[in-house]
Design a protein around this motif. Structure first.
Motif, PDB file in Angstrom:
ATOM      1  N   THR A  55       0.827  -1.205   0.000  1.00 16.00           N
ATOM      2  CA  THR A  55       0.000   0.000   0.000  1.00 16.00           C
ATOM      3  C   THR A  55       0.861   1.255   0.000  1.00 16.00           C
ATOM      4  N   LEU A  56       1.928   1.247   0.772  1.00 17.21           N
ATOM      5  CA  LEU A  56       2.853   2.376   0.787  1.00 17.21           C
ATOM      6  C   LEU A  56       3.467   2.584  -0.595  1.00 17.21           C
ATOM      7  N   GLY A  57       3.814   1.493  -1.263  1.00 18.52           N
ATOM      8  CA  GLY A  57       4.376   1.597  -2.615  1.00 18.52           C
ATOM      9  C   GLY A  57       3.413   2.245  -3.591  1.00 18.52           C
ATOM     10  N   ALA A  58       2.143   1.865  -3.502  1.00 21.37           N
ATOM     11  CA  ALA A  58       1.136   2.466  -4.383  1.00 21.37           C
ATOM     12  C   ALA A  58       0.975   3.952  -4.077  1.00 21.37           C
ATOM     13  N   LEU A  59       0.991   4.281  -2.805  1.00 19.69           N
ATOM     14  CA  LEU A  59       0.873   5.686  -2.406  1.00 19.69           C
ATOM     15  C   LEU A  59       2.060   6.501  -2.900  1.00 19.69           C
ATOM     16  N   LEU A  60       3.259   6.006  -2.663  1.00 20.91           N
ATOM     17  CA  LEU A  60       4.453   6.742  -3.101  1.00 20.91           C
ATOM     18  C   LEU A  60       4.543   6.816  -4.619  1.00 20.91           C
ATOM     19  N   GLY A  61       4.215   5.711  -5.290  1.00 24.83           N
ATOM     20  CA  GLY A  61       4.269   5.706  -6.756  1.00 24.83           C
ATOM     21  C   GLY A  61       3.364   6.763  -7.361  1.00 24.83           C
ATOM     22  N   GLY A  62       2.208   6.968  -6.756  1.00 27.89           N
ATOM     23  CA  GLY A  62       1.277   7.978  -7.259  1.00 27.89           C
ATOM     24  C   GLY A  62       1.646   9.389  -6.879  1.00 27.89           C
ATOM     25  N   THR A  63       2.073   9.573  -5.628  1.00 28.83           N
ATOM     26  CA  THR A  63       2.348  10.936  -5.168  1.00 28.83           C
ATOM     27  C   THR A  63       3.673  11.482  -5.690  1.00 28.83           C
ATOM     28  N   LEU A  64       4.652  10.617  -5.864  1.00 31.58           N
ATOM     29  CA  LEU A  64       5.948  11.113  -6.339  1.00 31.58           C
ATOM     30  C   LEU A  64       5.828  11.724  -7.721  1.00 31.58           C
ATOM     31  N   ASP A  65       5.034  11.104  -8.581  1.00 28.03           N
ATOM     32  CA  ASP A  65       4.890  11.598  -9.946  1.00 28.03           C
ATOM     33  C   ASP A  65       4.004  12.841  -9.997  1.00 28.03           C
ATOM     34  N   PHE A  66       2.816  12.765  -9.429  1.00 28.73           N
ATOM     35  CA  PHE A  66       1.844  13.850  -9.566  1.00 28.73           C
ATOM     36  C   PHE A  66       2.123  15.034  -8.648  1.00 28.73           C
ATOM     37  N   ILE A  67       2.518  14.787  -7.435  1.00 22.93           N
ATOM     38  CA  ILE A  67       2.653  15.877  -6.456  1.00 22.93           C
ATOM     39  C   ILE A  67       4.070  16.433  -6.408  1.00 22.93           C
ATOM     40  N   LEU A  68       5.055  15.550  -6.361  1.00 22.95           N
ATOM     41  CA  LEU A  68       6.436  16.009  -6.203  1.00 22.95           C
ATOM     42  C   LEU A  68       7.184  16.193  -7.514  1.00 22.95           C
ATOM     43  N   GLY A  69       6.576  15.776  -8.631  1.00 22.69           N
ATOM     44  CA  GLY A  69       7.195  15.984  -9.926  1.00 22.69           C
ATOM     45  C   GLY A  69       8.356  15.064 -10.241  1.00 22.69           C
ATOM     46  N   VAL A  70       8.457  13.942  -9.526  1.00 22.10           N
ATOM     47  CA  VAL A  70       9.515  12.971  -9.811  1.00 22.10           C
ATOM     48  C   VAL A  70       9.200  12.300 -11.139  1.00 22.10           C
ATOM     49  N   ASP A  71      10.230  11.922 -11.847  1.00 22.27           N
ATOM     50  CA  ASP A  71      10.087  11.244 -13.140  1.00 22.27           C
ATOM     51  C   ASP A  71       9.138  10.057 -13.000  1.00 22.27           C
ATOM     52  N   LEU A  72       8.239   9.883 -13.967  1.00 17.38           N
ATOM     53  CA  LEU A  72       7.251   8.807 -13.944  1.00 17.38           C
ATOM     54  C   LEU A  72       7.910   7.438 -13.794  1.00 17.38           C
TER      55      LEU A  72
END
Length: 97
Positions: A55-72
Motif C-alpha cells: 500500500t505504501l508503494g502504491a501511495l508513493l508511486g502515485g504521489t511522487l509523480d503527480f505531487i512532487l514531480g519525480v520522473d514517472l
C-alpha cells in the motif's frame, strides 16, 4: 525511454485507481493487524506488514509523480520495488508459524 504527458482522463484514472488501492490496501492492512493483535500470531503480523508495504508503494508511486514531480519511471520503479518486497513478506507470512 520517452513518455508523453498523460491526458487529463488518464491522469484522473490513475488518481482514482491509486486512491482505491490506498483505501483497500489500508483496510486489508488494518484488519490483518487487528487479527494479529487479537491472536498474537507472527504470521498475521508479517501479513499486515506485507500489505502495508504494498500500500505504501502504491501511495508513493502515485504521489511522487503527480505531487512532487519525480520522473514517472522513477515513481513506477519505487512502486514496483515496494510491491516486490511486500509480496516477499506476504509469502514469508504463509510459511511462518
Amino acid at each position: 525511454m520517452p513518455h508523453d504527458t498523460a491526458t487529463t482522463s488518464i491522469a484522473t484514472g490513475i488518481i482514482v485507481v491509486k486512491t482505491g488501492i490506498l483505501i483497500l490496501g489500508g483496510l486489508i492492512t488494518y484488519f490483518s493487524w487487528k487479527a494479529y493483535r487479537k491472536t498474537g500470531t507472527g504470521a498475521l503480523r508479517a501479513l499486515a506488514l506485507g500489505f502495508g508495504i504494498i500500500t505504501l508503494g502504491a501511495l508513493l508511486g502515485g504521489t511522487l509523480d503527480f505531487i512532487l514531480g519525480v520522473d514517472l519511471a522513477t515513481g513506477i520503479l519505487i512502486d514496483a520495488i515496494l510491491t516486490f518486497v511486500g509480496f516477499a513478506v506476504i509469502t514469508y507470512s504463509l510459511y511462518a508459524d
